[in-house]
Design an enzyme around this catalytic site. Structure first.
Site: not given
Length: 343
Positions: A84, A124, A148, A152, A177, A230, A294
């Site tokens: 992960k 995710s 990653y 998913k 989340f 977030r 990001d």
């Protein structure tokens, strides 16, 4: 009959085991300890007062997976096992694809072989890529930004295709989340290998003196204080989401995706400030450049989970910080136990 929990010794897995045991389910845990510790399973037993079967194994080992299904009548699977770390996935993409995707293929093949059709999958929020707006709903376009996240997304697509070929399957795709916090007892919590990739264990390790300072990646985002925002969710609320999803898949057929989040976004510096407030510890930090990939803001629209699963996140950000600190205080070095008695 029992519920198989793959990756059940991990951070999310251990809390999910506790909630399923407390709800009266018999469970079987399978874990290879690539990012988890045997001691967490002993702590689960201490918290719940209940015993369960455990197999130390990798999903890539089909013979062991078949042995699990041969030895116990499995009613449903909660599939949490998988690598992960986003940054590691960028440097080791083939390792991530092989482990996360192939491991799931093996699991699904064995489930079909033994007639087990109920599955809760740990997906995710990374499957949304860079969302055009927030809050994020389940019908948003899907486009992962890293290996990653792509594993998913690939598994989600595989499971949808599986249902197309066999409509007796019932599958819940849970898009997490940002889980933080720990069990209120302080006995189980997040214990990452090496320097943490996630914000909260980094903060708690600074607070306990294991790390010198927190590194904050970017303070020039278009947010209230320039740091990334977030949706943080208490890991116990997340575990309860698995319980509600399990109830759903065992009572109907189909394949559905659900966001598991609070619907509220907090910036990195808001988390730092709240943690300092509830813990009394100062968290020195250093502003660094943004990390590649990001995004500025990411938080969920959790209404589908509320309407279809009857699930709502109940624990607030102060409780998340308080429980994280309690875990780290009690376990400054994580699951390090002397004179361990094997379970």
């Amino acid at each position: 009959m029992a519920i198989l929990i793959t990756g059940g010794a991990g951070y999310i897995g251990s809390h999910t085991c506790v909630e399923l045991l407390n709800a009266g389910y018999d469970i079987v845990v399978l874990d290879n300890f690539s990012n988890s510790k045997l001691e967490s399973l002993q702590r689960i037993k201490e918290i719940t007062g209940k015993d369960f079967l455990f197999y130390e194994a990798d999903l890539l080992n089909r013979k062991i997976v078949e042995k699990v299904f041969e030895s116990t009548e499995i009613e449903a699977v909660v599939h949490l096992a998988g690598l992960k770390a986003i940054r590691e996935s960028v440097s080791k993409p083939l390792h991530y694809y092989h482990n996360n995707v192939t491991g799931t293929l093996v699991l699904c093949e064995v489930m079909k072989e033994y007639g087990v059709k109920n599955l809760v999958f740990s997906s995710s929020a990374t499957v949304y890529g860079v969302p055009e707006q927030v809050p994020i709903s389940e019908d948003f376009p899907l486009s992962a930004l890293n290996p990653y996240g792509r594993t998913k997304l690939m598994v989600e697509e595989i499971l949808r295709d599986l249902f197309v070929t066999d409509g007796s399957f019932s599958i819940a795709l849970l898009r997490y989340f940002n889980p933080i916090g720990a069990h209120k007892s302080g006995k189980i919590g997040e214990d990452p290998n090496g320097i943490p990739n996630n914000l909260m264990p980094y903060i708690t390790q600074v607070a306990v003196g294991k790390l010198k300072e927190l590194q904050v990646f970017g303070n020039d985002y278009p947010t209230s204080d320039g740091t990334g925002v977030r949706d943080y969710i208490h890991v116990v609320d997340l575990a309860l989401g698995h319980l509600r999803a399990l109830e759903k898949v065992m009572s109907s057929t189909g394949v559905e995706a659900y966001n598991l989040g609070t619907g509220t976004g907090y910036s990195v510096l808001e988390i730092v400030t709240t943690f300092q407030e509830v813990s009394g510890q100062q968290i020195p930090f250093l502003i660094s450049d943004r990390r590649s990939g990001d995004i500025a803001t990411c938080y969920a629209n959790p209404l589908k989970a509320k309407n279809e699963l009857g699930w709502v996140a109940e624990r607030g950000i102060k409780e998340m910080c308080r429980d994280s600190w309690e875990w780290q205080k009690q376990n400054p070095n994580g699951y390090v136990v002397e004179n361990h008695i094997p379970i």
